[in-house]
Design an enzyme around this catalytic site. Structure first.
Site, short mmCIF file in Angstrom:
data_model
loop_
_atom_site.label_atom_id
_atom_site.label_comp_id
_atom_site.label_asym_id
_atom_site.label_seq_id
_atom_site.Cartn_x
_atom_site.Cartn_y
_atom_site.Cartn_z
N ASP A 12 0.87 -1.16 0.00
CA ASP A 12 0.00 0.00 0.00
C ASP A 12 0.92 1.23 0.00
OD1 ASP A 12 -2.35 1.58 0.60
OD2 ASP A 12 -1.53 1.76 2.61
N ASP A 14 -0.08 5.13 0.87
CA ASP A 14 -0.32 6.07 1.97
C ASP A 14 -0.36 5.33 3.30
OD1 ASP A 14 -0.87 8.44 0.35
OD2 ASP A 14 -2.71 7.44 -0.24
N GLY A 49 -7.47 3.86 2.82
CA GLY A 49 -7.56 2.81 1.80
C GLY A 49 -8.77 2.90 0.89
#
Ligand code: B16
Ligand code: MG
Length: 219
Positions: A12, A14, A49
């Site tokens: 991922d 951020d 997310g």
């Protein structure tokens, strides 16, 4: 720990690679304050997310009929403007601890590495961080129809790498991302608040631990 053969690690962006999760929070907070909408860090956790418009709907969930679709789209666009403004001085200093040392090590050990991010700003952020040539593949919010917890972003990243989903690890800071990884049949490693999420298969407290997780899984 279960044994698996791991060929690839999908990160991922951020909150895992870079501290832009804090910039997202501040941009949403600015918008919410201007609109007089209650917003705090607890609500912000639920925005991790998920896509920009999904965030607007979460923020407005207690007042679903007050804003029109056009107004909601305008809010999403305004937040993105505030967010991009705040990224003006973003550089390698925003990388989370251990990232710079660990990524080359994983590549040296033969793993494929990719980004699987819901953000439409991922390309620009990677460029500012000097990471635009680091990952073998980048799949982001511009490449997907459904954001996390839908597994699309991770399945597309695995496909782009040419690696079967069960041979991928996902590293995530959000519960939505852990759900997406599990739904994709990947091994879910949680950082930050996702360390203690019930669906997380291993929680790590520092980025450097990823190399050890891969070695242990590969036996
Ligand atoms: P943007 P990730 C996600 O990125 C963020 O966690 C989430 O808070 C944000 O709403 C989403 O990207 C969309 O971002 O507005 O830049 O397109 O954690 O999946 O890397
Ligand atoms: Mg994240």
């Amino acid at each position: 720990m279960e044994k698996r053969v791991i060929d690839a690690i999908i990160f991922d962006l951020d909150g895992v690679i870079v501290s832009t999760d804090e910039y997202h929070y501040k941009a949403w907070k600015r918008l919410a304050d201007e609109e007089g909408i209650p917003f705090d860090r607890e609500m912000n956790h639920r925005l991790r997310g998920v896509s920009r418009m999904a965030c607007v709907n979460i923020i407005l969930e207690k007042m679903p009929d007050i804003y029109t679709l056009a107004e909601k789209e305008n809010m999403a666009e305004r937040k993105n403007r505030y967010y991009i403004e705040s990224l003006g001085n973003l550089n390698e200093q925003a990388l989370l601890p251990g990232v710079q040392e660990t990524l080359p090590l994983l590549k040296k050990e033969g793993y494929q590495i990719a980004i699987g991010s819901s953000s439409k700003n991922a390309g620009m952020i990677l460029e500012k961080l000097g990471l635009d040539h680091t990952f073998h593949k980048v799949v982001d919010g511009n490449d997907i129809t459904f954001s996390k917890p839908n597994p699309e972003v991770f399945l597309k990243a695995a496909d782009a790498l040419g690696v079967r989903p069960e041979r991928c690890i996902v590293v995530e800071d959000s519960t939505a991302g852990i759900d997406a990884a599990r739904c994709a049949g990947m091994f879910a490693v949680g950082t930050a608040e996702a360390q203690i999420y019930e669906k997380t298969q291993i929680g790590i407290s520092s980025f450097e631990q990823i190399a050890g997780v891969c070695r242990r899984l590969n036996g």
